[in-house]
Design a protein around this motif. Structure first.
Motif, PDB file in Angstrom:
ATOM      1  N   MET A   1     -11.772 -32.319   3.609  1.00  0.00           N
ATOM      2  CA  MET A   1     -11.527 -31.731   2.291  1.00  0.00           C
ATOM      3  C   MET A   1     -12.780 -31.021   1.807  1.00  0.00           C
ATOM      4  O   MET A   1     -13.875 -31.575   1.826  1.00  0.00           O
ATOM      5  CB  MET A   1     -11.129 -32.833   1.282  1.00  0.00           C
ATOM      6  CG  MET A   1     -10.849 -32.320  -0.116  1.00  0.00           C
ATOM      7  SD  MET A   1     -10.284 -33.617  -1.255  1.00  0.00           S
ATOM      8  CE  MET A   1     -11.772 -34.620  -1.378  1.00  0.00           C
ATOM      9  N   GLN A   2     -12.626 -29.783   1.404  1.00  0.00           N
ATOM     10  CA  GLN A   2     -13.743 -28.991   0.907  1.00  0.00           C
ATOM     11  C   GLN A   2     -13.634 -28.862  -0.613  1.00  0.00           C
ATOM     12  O   GLN A   2     -12.551 -28.636  -1.148  1.00  0.00           O
ATOM     13  CB  GLN A   2     -13.753 -27.603   1.541  1.00  0.00           C
ATOM     14  CG  GLN A   2     -13.977 -27.632   3.056  1.00  0.00           C
ATOM     15  CD  GLN A   2     -13.960 -26.238   3.660  1.00  0.00           C
ATOM     16  OE1 GLN A   2     -13.467 -25.306   3.029  1.00  0.00           O
ATOM     17  NE2 GLN A   2     -14.480 -26.096   4.860  1.00  0.00           N
ATOM     18  N   VAL A   3     -14.780 -28.980  -1.275  1.00  0.00           N
ATOM     19  CA  VAL A   3     -14.796 -28.954  -2.735  1.00  0.00           C
ATOM     20  C   VAL A   3     -15.924 -28.059  -3.216  1.00  0.00           C
ATOM     21  O   VAL A   3     -17.060 -28.166  -2.745  1.00  0.00           O
ATOM     22  CB  VAL A   3     -14.998 -30.370  -3.319  1.00  0.00           C
ATOM     23  CG1 VAL A   3     -15.008 -30.313  -4.844  1.00  0.00           C
ATOM     24  CG2 VAL A   3     -13.935 -31.322  -2.819  1.00  0.00           C
ATOM     25  N   ILE A  17     -10.380 -27.055  -4.603  1.00  0.00           N
ATOM     26  CA  ILE A  17     -10.241 -28.097  -3.581  1.00  0.00           C
ATOM     27  C   ILE A  17      -9.376 -27.561  -2.447  1.00  0.00           C
ATOM     28  O   ILE A  17      -8.268 -27.050  -2.673  1.00  0.00           O
ATOM     29  CB  ILE A  17      -9.604 -29.371  -4.176  1.00  0.00           C
ATOM     30  CG1 ILE A  17     -10.449 -29.863  -5.362  1.00  0.00           C
ATOM     31  CG2 ILE A  17      -9.456 -30.460  -3.121  1.00  0.00           C
ATOM     32  CD1 ILE A  17      -9.818 -30.983  -6.152  1.00  0.00           C
ATOM     33  N   ASN A  18      -9.867 -27.705  -1.238  1.00  0.00           N
ATOM     34  CA  ASN A  18      -9.159 -27.254  -0.037  1.00  0.00           C
ATOM     35  C   ASN A  18      -8.819 -28.467   0.815  1.00  0.00           C
ATOM     36  O   ASN A  18      -9.711 -29.216   1.224  1.00  0.00           O
ATOM     37  CB  ASN A  18     -10.039 -26.274   0.755  1.00  0.00           C
ATOM     38  CG  ASN A  18      -9.277 -25.592   1.863  1.00  0.00           C
ATOM     39  OD1 ASN A  18      -8.917 -26.225   2.853  1.00  0.00           O
ATOM     40  ND2 ASN A  18      -9.062 -24.284   1.701  1.00  0.00           N
ATOM     41  N   VAL A  19      -7.525 -28.685   1.057  1.00  0.00           N
ATOM     42  CA  VAL A  19      -7.049 -29.863   1.779  1.00  0.00           C
ATOM     43  C   VAL A  19      -6.450 -29.432   3.121  1.00  0.00           C
ATOM     44  O   VAL A  19      -5.610 -28.509   3.148  1.00  0.00           O
ATOM     45  CB  VAL A  19      -5.986 -30.619   0.958  1.00  0.00           C
ATOM     46  CG1 VAL A  19      -5.548 -31.886   1.689  1.00  0.00           C
ATOM     47  CG2 VAL A  19      -6.515 -30.951  -0.424  1.00  0.00           C
ATOM     48  N   LYS A  23      -2.807 -32.987   6.576  1.00  0.00           N
ATOM     49  CA  LYS A  23      -2.637 -34.107   5.645  1.00  0.00           C
ATOM     50  C   LYS A  23      -1.300 -34.018   4.925  1.00  0.00           C
ATOM     51  O   LYS A  23      -0.628 -35.035   4.690  1.00  0.00           O
ATOM     52  CB  LYS A  23      -3.787 -34.108   4.629  1.00  0.00           C
ATOM     53  CG  LYS A  23      -3.723 -35.286   3.650  1.00  0.00           C
ATOM     54  CD  LYS A  23      -4.975 -35.403   2.816  1.00  0.00           C
ATOM     55  CE  LYS A  23      -4.917 -36.636   1.919  1.00  0.00           C
ATOM     56  NZ  LYS A  23      -6.155 -36.809   1.130  1.00  0.00           N
ATOM     57  N   SER A  74      -6.119 -35.847  -4.200  1.00  0.00           N
ATOM     58  CA  SER A  74      -7.279 -35.072  -3.748  1.00  0.00           C
ATOM     59  C   SER A  74      -8.219 -34.777  -4.915  1.00  0.00           C
ATOM     60  O   SER A  74      -9.445 -34.762  -4.762  1.00  0.00           O
ATOM     61  CB  SER A  74      -6.826 -33.758  -3.094  1.00  0.00           C
ATOM     62  OG  SER A  74      -6.010 -34.010  -1.968  1.00  0.00           O
ATOM     63  N   TYR A  75      -7.639 -34.558  -6.082  1.00  0.00           N
ATOM     64  CA  TYR A  75      -8.456 -34.327  -7.283  1.00  0.00           C
ATOM     65  C   TYR A  75      -9.305 -35.561  -7.590  1.00  0.00           C
ATOM     66  O   TYR A  75     -10.511 -35.455  -7.844  1.00  0.00           O
ATOM     67  CB  TYR A  75      -7.537 -33.986  -8.462  1.00  0.00           C
ATOM     68  CG  TYR A  75      -8.207 -34.052  -9.809  1.00  0.00           C
ATOM     69  CD1 TYR A  75      -9.168 -33.121 -10.194  1.00  0.00           C
ATOM     70  CD2 TYR A  75      -7.860 -35.058 -10.722  1.00  0.00           C
ATOM     71  CE1 TYR A  75      -9.776 -33.183 -11.437  1.00  0.00           C
ATOM     72  CE2 TYR A  75      -8.471 -35.125 -11.976  1.00  0.00           C
ATOM     73  CZ  TYR A  75      -9.426 -34.193 -12.326  1.00  0.00           C
ATOM     74  OH  TYR A  75     -10.025 -34.260 -13.551  1.00  0.00           O
ATOM     75  N   ALA A  78     -12.006 -35.880  -5.013  1.00  0.00           N
ATOM     76  CA  ALA A  78     -13.039 -34.860  -5.189  1.00  0.00           C
ATOM     77  C   ALA A  78     -13.991 -35.229  -6.324  1.00  0.00           C
ATOM     78  O   ALA A  78     -15.202 -35.015  -6.230  1.00  0.00           O
ATOM     79  CB  ALA A  78     -12.389 -33.507  -5.466  1.00  0.00           C
ATOM     80  N   ASN A 102      -4.039 -24.320   5.124  1.00  0.00           N
ATOM     81  CA  ASN A 102      -4.501 -25.431   4.297  1.00  0.00           C
ATOM     82  C   ASN A 102      -3.956 -25.318   2.876  1.00  0.00           C
ATOM     83  O   ASN A 102      -3.563 -24.248   2.427  1.00  0.00           O
ATOM     84  CB  ASN A 102      -6.025 -25.468   4.260  1.00  0.00           C
ATOM     85  CG  ASN A 102      -6.621 -25.859   5.602  1.00  0.00           C
ATOM     86  OD1 ASN A 102      -5.907 -26.317   6.490  1.00  0.00           O
ATOM     87  ND2 ASN A 102      -7.919 -25.667   5.749  1.00  0.00           N
ATOM     88  N   GLU A 104      -4.702 -25.328  -1.000  1.00  0.00           N
ATOM     89  CA  GLU A 104      -5.830 -25.044  -1.892  1.00  0.00           C
ATOM     90  C   GLU A 104      -5.334 -24.989  -3.333  1.00  0.00           C
ATOM     91  O   GLU A 104      -4.268 -24.444  -3.611  1.00  0.00           O
ATOM     92  CB  GLU A 104      -6.503 -23.723  -1.521  1.00  0.00           C
ATOM     93  CG  GLU A 104      -7.779 -23.448  -2.315  1.00  0.00           C
ATOM     94  CD  GLU A 104      -8.499 -22.183  -1.851  1.00  0.00           C
ATOM     95  OE1 GLU A 104      -9.178 -22.256  -0.807  1.00  0.00           O
ATOM     96  OE2 GLU A 104      -8.353 -21.154  -2.522  1.00  0.00           O
TER      97      GLU A 104
END
Length: 433
Positions: A1-3, A17-19, A23, A74-75, A78, A102, A104
């Protein structure tokens, strides 16, 4: 996960947020299979519905549910990853769910402000204690006796505190107006229950007497058609009744539910109750004085989301004050009515939290117990009231919050310029407009 986190303005943050697609896809596959085992469809035996059929008929809805859960979870993850504590709920924007790609999305939220308390020695407070005098006690007992007065008819001119039985007809510009007439109306002279000038105009009238009085409605009156207008009232007095106070004796004291029925013990109990009420009122005044000065001394941005939540609470409180009537939709009450009060509450709460954090304050059990015992002291069965608070989590939480507020005020007063004074009961409980 990218934040990634961006500060947009003031307290607002935009978190992108990129999931990973796997997932979401793996969770969708799992729920599709679970649904296939449980769903009942015509033409298929229970538990034998093909996954492909379930995916075709329910796949879009299942994916929407999964996406909602993934965005929420995810929030939260993050926030933990970035060590951010949000103030209020987020707003989710730009949710991208493209085939094979992904997931986003953007979460827009506010963070708590940095609260700098500043120099608390600039706070200047007058802290009052109460001295309940014998004259105060006499006045209170007289009030209690007046509340239980019995009225008897007299054949004299009426005076203040008499009760009159009257008819009246109100007119504006010579015309009778709606709601301005009554028959056999009971009115205690000096009660202030009528518009200014009405009661004063009929003092001195006797039973059987008729009179026309002239009055003027207040500029700020509930009926705009009457506000500020001159009016006349035709008055007919049917009866004048004089109040007769009950004797201060054992029977009267017993009716009031006092602990003991001797006059001496009763006066002591009245004094005790007056002191308790006065000290509560004085603590409230001191707290409000401290709050007023802290709000001027400490400056910071207030999270709009927290204010909005407080507005909603105030709306609900307003509805409850109207008896919780189903016809009143709290959300329809104008936000502007509560905005200033909500902002004050939120800002006060943040300042108090900062003081509590700096001084490691908490609601001590002994202080909570003392607070509850003080509340219970006015009841005939104090222990039942104490038990009620300790068996009701919501009520106990409110007491703990009140004790914390008192602890914060006490800390502020240690650094503030304090002037001590003593006032009597009636000065203590006087409401400030």
């Amino acid at each position: 996960m990218q934040v990634t986190v961006e500060t947009t303005s003031g307290l607002e943050r935009r978190m992108v947020i990129n999931v990973p697609a796997d997932k979401v896809n793996s969770e969708v596959d799992k729920r599709v299979k679970d649904t296939a085992r449980r769903v009942r469809l015509d033409g298929f035996r229970p538990g034998k519905v093909p996954v492909s059929v379930v995916r075709q008929r329910f796949g879009q809805g299942i994916r929407a549910e999964v996406l909602q859960d993934v965005v929420r979870d995810s929030y939260v993850a993050a926030l933990d990853k970035e060590s951010i504590t949000p103030a209020g709920y987020p707003r989710f924007e730009d949710v991208k769910d493209e085939d094979g790609g992904n997931i986003e999305f953007t979460a827009v939220f506010e963070v708590f402000p940095e609260v700098e308390l500043g120099d608390l020695s600039k706070v200047s407070v007058e802290v009052a204690d109460v001295d309940v005098s014998d004259a105060n006690i006499d006045q209170m007992i007289d009030t209690l006796r007046k509340q239980r007065s019995e009225y008897k008819a007299v054949k004299r001119k009426s005076v203040k505190e008499d009760k009159l039985k009257i008819d009246f007809v109100g007119k504006v510009d010579g015309e009778v107006f709606e709601g301005g007439s009554a028959t056999d109306q009971e009115l205690v002279l000096g009660s202030g229950s009528m518009i200014p000038g009405f009661e004063e105009g009929i003092i001195g009238m006797k039973a059987g007497e008729e009179k026309t009085i002239e009055v003027t409605f207040p500029e700020k009156y509930g009926n705009n058609d009457l506000a500020g207008k001159a009016a006349t009232f035709d008055i007919t007095v049917h009866e004048v009744l004089k109040p007769e106070l009950p004797e201060l004796n054992e029977e009267f004291i017993k009716e009031l539910g006092a602990r003991e029925t001797t006059v001496e013990a009763f006066r002591a109990e009245v004094k005790e109750n007056m002191e308790r009420e006065a000290r509560q009122a004085l603590r409230g005044k001191t707290k409000n004085d401290v709050i007023d000065q802290l709000l001027e001394l400490v400056s910071f941005d207030v999270p709009a989301a927290m204010v909005d939540q407080e507005v909603d609470r105030l709306r609900q409180e307003a509805v409850q004050q109207f008896g919780g009537q189903a016809k009143i939709d709290a959300s329809q009450l104008p936000k502007e009515l509560f905005q200033d009060q909500a902002t004050r509450r939120v800002k006060t709460g943040l300042i108090f939290s900062k003081v509590a954090e700096q001084h490691e304050l908490k609601a001590e059990d002994a202080a909570v117990r003392k607070y509850i015992e003080e509340i219970a002291g006015v009841y005939q069965d104090p222990q039942s009231v104490i038990d009620y608070y300790y068996n009701n989590r919501e009520q106990l939480n409110q007491v703990q919050a009140a004790v914390m507020e008192e602890s914060v005020v006490a800390v502020v007063l240690k650094d503030a310029k304090v002037t001590n004074t003593t006032v009597d009961y009636y000065a203590a409980v006087k409401r400030e407009d």
